[in-house]
Design a protein around this motif. Structure first.
Motif, PDB file in Angstrom:
ATOM      1  N   CYS A   1       0.391  84.985   2.136  1.00  0.00           N
ATOM      2  CA  CYS A   1       0.006  86.402   2.086  1.00  0.00           C
ATOM      3  C   CYS A   1       0.978  87.186   1.221  1.00  0.00           C
ATOM      4  CB  CYS A   1      -0.030  86.989   3.497  1.00  0.00           C
ATOM      5  SG  CYS A   1      -1.334  86.328   4.562  1.00  0.00           S
ATOM      6  N   GLU A   2       2.264  86.937   1.391  1.00  0.00           N
ATOM      7  CA  GLU A   2       3.265  87.646   0.594  1.00  0.00           C
ATOM      8  C   GLU A   2       3.174  87.259  -0.876  1.00  0.00           C
ATOM      9  OE1 GLU A   2       8.034  88.558   0.459  1.00  0.00           O
ATOM     10  OE2 GLU A   2       6.850  88.601   2.281  1.00  0.00           O
TER      11      GLU A   2
ATOM     12  N   ALA B   1       0.273  89.494  -2.155  1.00  0.00           N
ATOM     13  CA  ALA B   1       0.556  90.933  -2.113  1.00  0.00           C
ATOM     14  C   ALA B   1       1.700  91.304  -3.034  1.00  0.00           C
ATOM     15  CB  ALA B   1       0.868  91.355  -0.684  1.00  0.00           C
ATOM     16  N   ASP B   2       2.656  90.407  -3.181  1.00  0.00           N
ATOM     17  CA  ASP B   2       3.871  90.706  -3.935  1.00  0.00           C
ATOM     18  C   ASP B   2       3.641  90.764  -5.441  1.00  0.00           C
ATOM     19  OD1 ASP B   2       6.591  91.305  -3.497  1.00  0.00           O
ATOM     20  OD2 ASP B   2       7.172  89.401  -4.376  1.00  0.00           O
TER      21      ASP B   2
ATOM     22  N   ILE C   1       0.824  92.250  -6.854  1.00  0.00           N
ATOM     23  CA  ILE C   1      -0.128  93.320  -7.171  1.00  0.00           C
ATOM     24  C   ILE C   1       0.626  94.644  -7.233  1.00  0.00           C
ATOM     25  CG2 ILE C   1      -2.231  94.507  -6.465  1.00  0.00           C
ATOM     26  CD1 ILE C   1      -2.965  92.007  -4.864  1.00  0.00           C
TER      27      ILE C   1
ATOM     28  N   TYR D   1       1.918  98.292  -6.845  1.00  0.00           N
ATOM     29  CA  TYR D   1       1.810  99.280  -5.781  1.00  0.00           C
ATOM     30  C   TYR D   1       1.549  98.635  -4.413  1.00  0.00           C
ATOM     31  CZ  TYR D   1       1.581 102.405  -9.747  1.00  0.00           C
ATOM     32  OH  TYR D   1       1.868 103.064 -10.910  1.00  0.00           O
ATOM     33  N   VAL D   2       0.716  97.605  -4.376  1.00  0.00           N
ATOM     34  CA  VAL D   2       0.555  96.873  -3.116  1.00  0.00           C
ATOM     35  C   VAL D   2       1.885  96.248  -2.717  1.00  0.00           C
ATOM     36  CG1 VAL D   2      -0.604  94.932  -1.976  1.00  0.00           C
ATOM     37  CG2 VAL D   2      -1.895  96.432  -3.502  1.00  0.00           C
ATOM     38  N   ASP D   3       2.639  95.766  -3.723  1.00  0.00           N
ATOM     39  CA  ASP D   3       3.933  95.160  -3.426  1.00  0.00           C
ATOM     40  C   ASP D   3       4.896  96.176  -2.815  1.00  0.00           C
ATOM     41  OD1 ASP D   3       4.217  96.650  -5.711  1.00  0.00           O
ATOM     42  OD2 ASP D   3       5.368  95.163  -6.821  1.00  0.00           O
ATOM     43  N   SER D   4       4.843  97.422  -3.270  1.00  0.00           N
ATOM     44  CA  SER D   4       5.723  98.448  -2.706  1.00  0.00           C
ATOM     45  C   SER D   4       5.334  98.784  -1.266  1.00  0.00           C
ATOM     46  CB  SER D   4       5.684  99.716  -3.568  1.00  0.00           C
ATOM     47  OG  SER D   4       6.317  99.490  -4.812  1.00  0.00           O
ATOM     48  N   VAL D   5       4.038  98.817  -0.988  1.00  0.00           N
ATOM     49  CA  VAL D   5       3.580  99.040   0.391  1.00  0.00           C
ATOM     50  C   VAL D   5       4.035  97.880   1.276  1.00  0.00           C
ATOM     51  CG1 VAL D   5       1.556  99.262   1.877  1.00  0.00           C
ATOM     52  CG2 VAL D   5       1.596 100.413  -0.341  1.00  0.00           C
ATOM     53  N   TRP D   6       3.903  96.668   0.768  1.00  0.00           N
ATOM     54  CA  TRP D   6       4.329  95.477   1.503  1.00  0.00           C
ATOM     55  C   TRP D   6       5.836  95.543   1.779  1.00  0.00           C
ATOM     56  CZ3 TRP D   6       1.536  91.416   3.539  1.00  0.00           C
ATOM     57  CH2 TRP D   6       2.249  90.275   3.913  1.00  0.00           C
TER      58      TRP D   6
ATOM     59  N   ASN E   1       6.977  99.141 -11.186  1.00  0.00           N
ATOM     60  CA  ASN E   1       5.646  99.727 -11.019  1.00  0.00           C
ATOM     61  C   ASN E   1       5.423 100.957 -11.885  1.00  0.00           C
ATOM     62  OD1 ASN E   1       4.518  97.897  -9.244  1.00  0.00           O
ATOM     63  ND2 ASN E   1       5.311  98.928  -7.433  1.00  0.00           N
TER      64      ASN E   1
END
Length: 208
Positions: free
Chosen positions: A56-57, A60-61, A63, A65-70, A124
């Motif tokens: 999962c990481e 997500a890591d 993408i 902006y998704v990485d910053s949310v993660w 980003n």
């Protein structure tokens, strides 16, 4: 031999990818390549959970902006993981107290997590997505390589981890101006969306 270098290295790596650290240590212990890994990290359920979360990481890591949310979600997870792994390693070796190992692993994980999160915020700001993929892949390979190296040469691995941590902190400080501009632009976009929504509601409201 003291377990301190391994605790420090695993803490640094946990701040970048805690699931990879748990998975790698568990595999090393389960396959008999290392006697320094506690049995709790070798359990099949722990290995399966770590593998799923690592995948999962890994997605997500990479993408933007998704990485910053993660990263935001894992501001607590990674330091806690570093502290727990450090305490478990200390309990396995008996050469370092659980409390000291947890403090070292957790604080090191927090520092490297802040480096990772700050670097991603700077990356980003770039309009293209490829830098995220390259950086995430380099982080995954770096964690795998240094944790593996630490199992056989913990002192040298700890020195490398310390140098990477220092370099990362220096890089985040250097990019702080860029990160602040990014945060201001994001706040400005949120404010613009809020004002636009209020304008639409006012326009759509029936006349009195």
């Amino acid at each position: 031999m003291t377990v301190l270098p391994l605790v420090f290295t695993s803490g640094w790596a946990s701040g970048i990818n805690a699931y990879a650290v748990v998975l790698l240590l568990g595999v090393f212990g389960a396959t008999g390549l290392s006697d320094d890994v506690p049995a709790s990290l070798q359990r099949p359920d722990v290995l399966i959970a770590a593998a799923v979360l690592f995948l999962c990481e890994a997605v997500a890591d990479k993408i933007p902006y998704v990485d910053s949310v993660w990263d935001s979600v894992h501001t607590v997870v990674r330091p806690v993981a570093g502290a727990v792994v450090g305490a478990l390693l200390a309990g396995q070796s008996g050469s370092l107290s659980h409390l000291a190992a947890g403090a070292i692993g957790g604080s090191t994980a927090l520092a490297s997590h802040l480096v990772k999160a700050g670097t991603r915020m700077a990356v980003n700001t770039s309009p293209e997505p490829f830098s995220n993929i390259v950086l995430s892949t380099a982080e995954d390979l770096g964690v795998a390589g240094i944790v593996t190296f630490a199992m056989f040469n913990p002192q040298a691995a700890a020195v490398i981890a310390a140098l990477l941590l220092a370099a990362g902190l220096a890089l985040v400080i250097y990019f702080w101006t860029r990160i602040r501009r990014f945060l201001r632009r994001r706040a400005q976009r949120r404010e613009e969306r809020r004002l636009a929504a209020e304008t639409r509601r006012a326009t759509d409201a029936p006349p009195h």
